[in-house]
Design a protein around this motif. Structure first.
Motif, PDB file in Angstrom:
ATOM      1  N   VAL A  89      22.288 -38.255 -54.525  1.00 32.90           N
ATOM      2  CA  VAL A  89      21.018 -37.805 -53.963  1.00 32.90           C
ATOM      3  C   VAL A  89      21.279 -37.292 -52.555  1.00 32.90           C
ATOM      4  O   VAL A  89      21.776 -38.030 -51.699  1.00 32.90           O
ATOM      5  CB  VAL A  89      19.984 -38.934 -53.947  1.00 32.90           C
ATOM      6  N   LEU A  90      20.938 -36.048 -52.307  1.00 32.66           N
ATOM      7  CA  LEU A  90      21.239 -35.411 -51.026  1.00 32.66           C
ATOM      8  C   LEU A  90      20.029 -35.329 -50.107  1.00 32.66           C
ATOM      9  O   LEU A  90      20.186 -35.226 -48.893  1.00 32.66           O
ATOM     10  CB  LEU A  90      21.784 -34.000 -51.259  1.00 32.66           C
ATOM     11  N   ARG A  91      18.825 -35.362 -50.680  1.00 34.95           N
ATOM     12  CA  ARG A  91      17.652 -35.169 -49.846  1.00 34.95           C
ATOM     13  C   ARG A  91      16.417 -35.718 -50.541  1.00 34.95           C
ATOM     14  O   ARG A  91      16.285 -35.639 -51.767  1.00 34.95           O
ATOM     15  CB  ARG A  91      17.470 -33.675 -49.568  1.00 34.95           C
ATOM     16  N   LEU A  92      15.517 -36.304 -49.764  1.00 38.28           N
ATOM     17  CA  LEU A  92      14.207 -36.704 -50.246  1.00 38.28           C
ATOM     18  C   LEU A  92      13.175 -35.706 -49.733  1.00 38.28           C
ATOM     19  O   LEU A  92      13.230 -35.276 -48.585  1.00 38.28           O
ATOM     20  CB  LEU A  92      13.846 -38.106 -49.748  1.00 38.28           C
ATOM     21  N   LEU A  93      12.244 -35.360 -50.590  1.00 39.06           N
ATOM     22  CA  LEU A  93      11.194 -34.420 -50.225  1.00 39.06           C
ATOM     23  C   LEU A  93       9.845 -35.118 -50.212  1.00 39.06           C
ATOM     24  O   LEU A  93       9.557 -35.943 -51.082  1.00 39.06           O
ATOM     25  CB  LEU A  93      11.156 -33.251 -51.211  1.00 39.06           C
ATOM     26  N   LYS A  94       9.020 -34.757 -49.247  1.00 38.78           N
ATOM     27  CA  LYS A  94       7.702 -35.337 -49.082  1.00 38.78           C
ATOM     28  C   LYS A  94       6.679 -34.205 -49.010  1.00 38.78           C
ATOM     29  O   LYS A  94       7.052 -33.021 -48.966  1.00 38.78           O
ATOM     30  CB  LYS A  94       7.654 -36.160 -47.799  1.00 38.78           C
ATOM     31  N   PRO A  95       5.368 -34.534 -48.998  1.00 41.19           N
ATOM     32  CA  PRO A  95       4.365 -33.475 -48.886  1.00 41.19           C
ATOM     33  C   PRO A  95       4.611 -32.589 -47.666  1.00 41.19           C
ATOM     34  O   PRO A  95       4.892 -33.074 -46.573  1.00 41.19           O
ATOM     35  CB  PRO A  95       3.056 -34.266 -48.756  1.00 41.19           C
ATOM     36  N   GLY A  96       4.529 -31.285 -47.880  1.00 37.92           N
ATOM     37  CA  GLY A  96       4.811 -30.314 -46.825  1.00 37.92           C
ATOM     38  C   GLY A  96       6.191 -29.715 -46.918  1.00 37.92           C
ATOM     39  O   GLY A  96       6.455 -28.663 -46.322  1.00 37.92           O
ATOM     40  N   ASP A  97       7.101 -30.356 -47.674  1.00 34.92           N
ATOM     41  CA  ASP A  97       8.450 -29.827 -47.843  1.00 34.92           C
ATOM     42  C   ASP A  97       8.470 -28.750 -48.930  1.00 34.92           C
ATOM     43  O   ASP A  97       7.549 -28.636 -49.744  1.00 34.92           O
ATOM     44  CB  ASP A  97       9.425 -30.940 -48.218  1.00 34.92           C
ATOM     45  N   ARG A 146      10.866 -24.316 -41.849  1.00 30.38           N
ATOM     46  CA  ARG A 146      10.811 -25.418 -42.814  1.00 30.38           C
ATOM     47  C   ARG A 146      12.204 -25.755 -43.340  1.00 30.38           C
ATOM     48  O   ARG A 146      12.544 -26.926 -43.504  1.00 30.38           O
ATOM     49  CB  ARG A 146       9.871 -25.058 -43.963  1.00 30.38           C
ATOM     50  N   TRP A 147      12.980 -24.734 -43.631  1.00 28.86           N
ATOM     51  CA  TRP A 147      14.336 -24.951 -44.140  1.00 28.86           C
ATOM     52  C   TRP A 147      15.169 -25.701 -43.095  1.00 28.86           C
ATOM     53  O   TRP A 147      15.857 -26.676 -43.410  1.00 28.86           O
ATOM     54  CB  TRP A 147      14.971 -23.614 -44.468  1.00 28.86           C
ATOM     55  N   MET A 148      15.097 -25.266 -41.838  1.00 26.24           N
ATOM     56  CA  MET A 148      15.849 -25.912 -40.775  1.00 26.24           C
ATOM     57  C   MET A 148      15.397 -27.351 -40.559  1.00 26.24           C
ATOM     58  O   MET A 148      16.221 -28.262 -40.374  1.00 26.24           O
ATOM     59  CB  MET A 148      15.713 -25.122 -39.481  1.00 26.24           C
ATOM     60  N   HIS A 149      14.093 -27.596 -40.622  1.00 29.52           N
ATOM     61  CA  HIS A 149      13.576 -28.951 -40.435  1.00 29.52           C
ATOM     62  C   HIS A 149      14.113 -29.895 -41.502  1.00 29.52           C
ATOM     63  O   HIS A 149      14.508 -31.032 -41.201  1.00 29.52           O
ATOM     64  CB  HIS A 149      12.056 -28.931 -40.464  1.00 29.52           C
ATOM     65  N   THR A 154      18.048 -34.131 -43.072  1.00 33.10           N
ATOM     66  CA  THR A 154      19.187 -34.579 -43.877  1.00 33.10           C
ATOM     67  C   THR A 154      20.337 -35.024 -42.990  1.00 33.10           C
ATOM     68  O   THR A 154      20.970 -36.057 -43.229  1.00 33.10           O
ATOM     69  CB  THR A 154      19.647 -33.444 -44.814  1.00 33.10           C
ATOM     70  N   ASP A 155      20.625 -34.240 -41.940  1.00 36.13           N
ATOM     71  CA  ASP A 155      21.696 -34.607 -41.007  1.00 36.13           C
ATOM     72  C   ASP A 155      21.403 -35.946 -40.342  1.00 36.13           C
ATOM     73  O   ASP A 155      22.290 -36.797 -40.192  1.00 36.13           O
ATOM     74  CB  ASP A 155      21.858 -33.527 -39.937  1.00 36.13           C
ATOM     75  N   GLU A 156      20.154 -36.143 -39.927  1.00 39.25           N
ATOM     76  CA  GLU A 156      19.775 -37.406 -39.289  1.00 39.25           C
ATOM     77  C   GLU A 156      19.906 -38.569 -40.250  1.00 39.25           C
ATOM     78  O   GLU A 156      20.312 -39.677 -39.870  1.00 39.25           O
ATOM     79  CB  GLU A 156      18.340 -37.297 -38.761  1.00 39.25           C
ATOM     80  N   PHE A 157      19.580 -38.331 -41.511  1.00 37.14           N
ATOM     81  CA  PHE A 157      19.687 -39.387 -42.513  1.00 37.14           C
ATOM     82  C   PHE A 157      21.137 -39.829 -42.663  1.00 37.14           C
ATOM     83  O   PHE A 157      21.454 -41.025 -42.656  1.00 37.14           O
ATOM     84  CB  PHE A 157      19.136 -38.895 -43.855  1.00 37.14           C
ATOM     85  N   ILE A 158      22.033 -38.854 -42.795  1.00 33.52           N
ATOM     86  CA  ILE A 158      23.453 -39.169 -42.974  1.00 33.52           C
ATOM     87  C   ILE A 158      24.002 -39.901 -41.751  1.00 33.52           C
ATOM     88  O   ILE A 158      24.755 -40.866 -41.860  1.00 33.52           O
ATOM     89  CB  ILE A 158      24.252 -37.886 -43.255  1.00 33.52           C
ATOM     90  N   THR A 159      23.605 -39.443 -40.562  1.00 39.79           N
ATOM     91  CA  THR A 159      24.144 -40.002 -39.323  1.00 39.79           C
ATOM     92  C   THR A 159      23.559 -41.371 -38.994  1.00 39.79           C
ATOM     93  O   THR A 159      24.295 -42.298 -38.602  1.00 39.79           O
ATOM     94  CB  THR A 159      23.868 -39.048 -38.150  1.00 39.79           C
ATOM     95  N   ASN A 160      22.252 -41.520 -39.161  1.00 45.51           N
ATOM     96  CA  ASN A 160      21.570 -42.721 -38.672  1.00 45.51           C
ATOM     97  C   ASN A 160      21.256 -43.757 -39.735  1.00 45.51           C
ATOM     98  O   ASN A 160      21.063 -44.933 -39.418  1.00 45.51           O
ATOM     99  CB  ASN A 160      20.259 -42.322 -37.974  1.00 45.51           C
ATOM    100  N   ILE A 161      21.155 -43.345 -40.990  1.00 38.20           N
ATOM    101  CA  ILE A 161      20.733 -44.279 -42.038  1.00 38.20           C
ATOM    102  C   ILE A 161      21.877 -44.602 -42.992  1.00 38.20           C
ATOM    103  O   ILE A 161      22.133 -45.772 -43.282  1.00 38.20           O
ATOM    104  CB  ILE A 161      19.519 -43.707 -42.797  1.00 38.20           C
TER     105      ILE A 161
END
Length: 234
Positions: A89-97, A146-149, A154-161
């Protein structure tokens, strides 16, 4: 993986209705908010609203990329398969994505998109987007934003979580889920998906969740994880 589109049909069986983007009750979720109402009116016969249940593979990697999708309600996961056949799993999507944005540059989808919860999605045909991009420069900037956000998240998830001790990774993931779902409860994520996101074993994810449940810090339903992020141990 759930219901799929028939090769000879133009819609899914969880198709809901054509939409009028001018009357969207989730205006922040649509990239077309930057376009004037007259242009939006022309979209109502082309953009489709879908309400897939949990566990539906909406987009399959390798399929022709013929549309972009906006998440209006619910949560999805974007995943791929590694060389050993394991789901990652590479990314989670939420409303607005959005997902399927690679359709703007490539002929086929790169990632699988699957619903984690019942969802509300808008399908925007690629030819509609391509035509609008020629006439509406603000839309180009909005899609890029939106793409950049999403990439930054995703980068923050990998680094911080997805780093540090395994137990800490699970706790940080739970807090992340609570944050993106607020004010609604965090969406249910299976032990397998947790392991795939955090690069830990399924058994480790299950052990941490079981421990939190024994302490009375977490409850589960079929669709949600119920907990107070402030009470989770560091």
């Amino acid at each position: 993986m759930g219901q799929r589109r028939d090769e000879n049909a133009c819609i899914w069986d969880f198709w809901a209705l054509r939409v009028d983007c001018r009357a969207c009750d989730a205006g922040a979720a649509t990239p077309f908010a930057v376009i004037g109402p007259q242009v939006l009116g022309s979209l109502q016969l082309r953009v489709e609203n879908f309400i897939p249940p949990q566990g539906v593979l909406v987009v399959r990697a390798g399929e022709p990329a013929d549309a972009l999708f906006t998440v209006r309600k619910g949560f999805l996961k974007l995943w791929t398969t590694d060389d050993e056949g394991h789901q990652r799993v590479l990314r989670l999507l939420k409303p607005g994505d959005m997902f399927g944005l690679e359709a703007l540059l490539e002929p086929r989808y790169r990632l699988n998109a699957e619903t984690l919860t019942p969802a509300g999605l808008c399908r925007i045909p690629l030819d509609v987007v391509s035509d609008l991009l020629k006439r509406e420069p603000l839309l180009c900037a909005e899609l890029e934003r939106r793409w950049m956000h999403q990439l930054q998240r995703t980068d923050e998830f990998i680094t911080n979580i997805a780093s540090g001790p395994s137990r800490g990774r699970v706790v940080k993931l739970l807090r992340c889920l609570a944050l993106i779902a607020h004010p609604e409860p965090a969406p249910y994520v299976s032990r397998m998906d947790m392991a795939s996101m955090l690069d830990i074993s399924r058994e480790t994810a299950a052990r941490v969740i079981a421990d939190l449940k024994r302490q009375g810090l977490l409850e589960e339903t079929r669709s949600h994880l119920l907990f107070d992020p402030q009470n989770l141990p560091d």
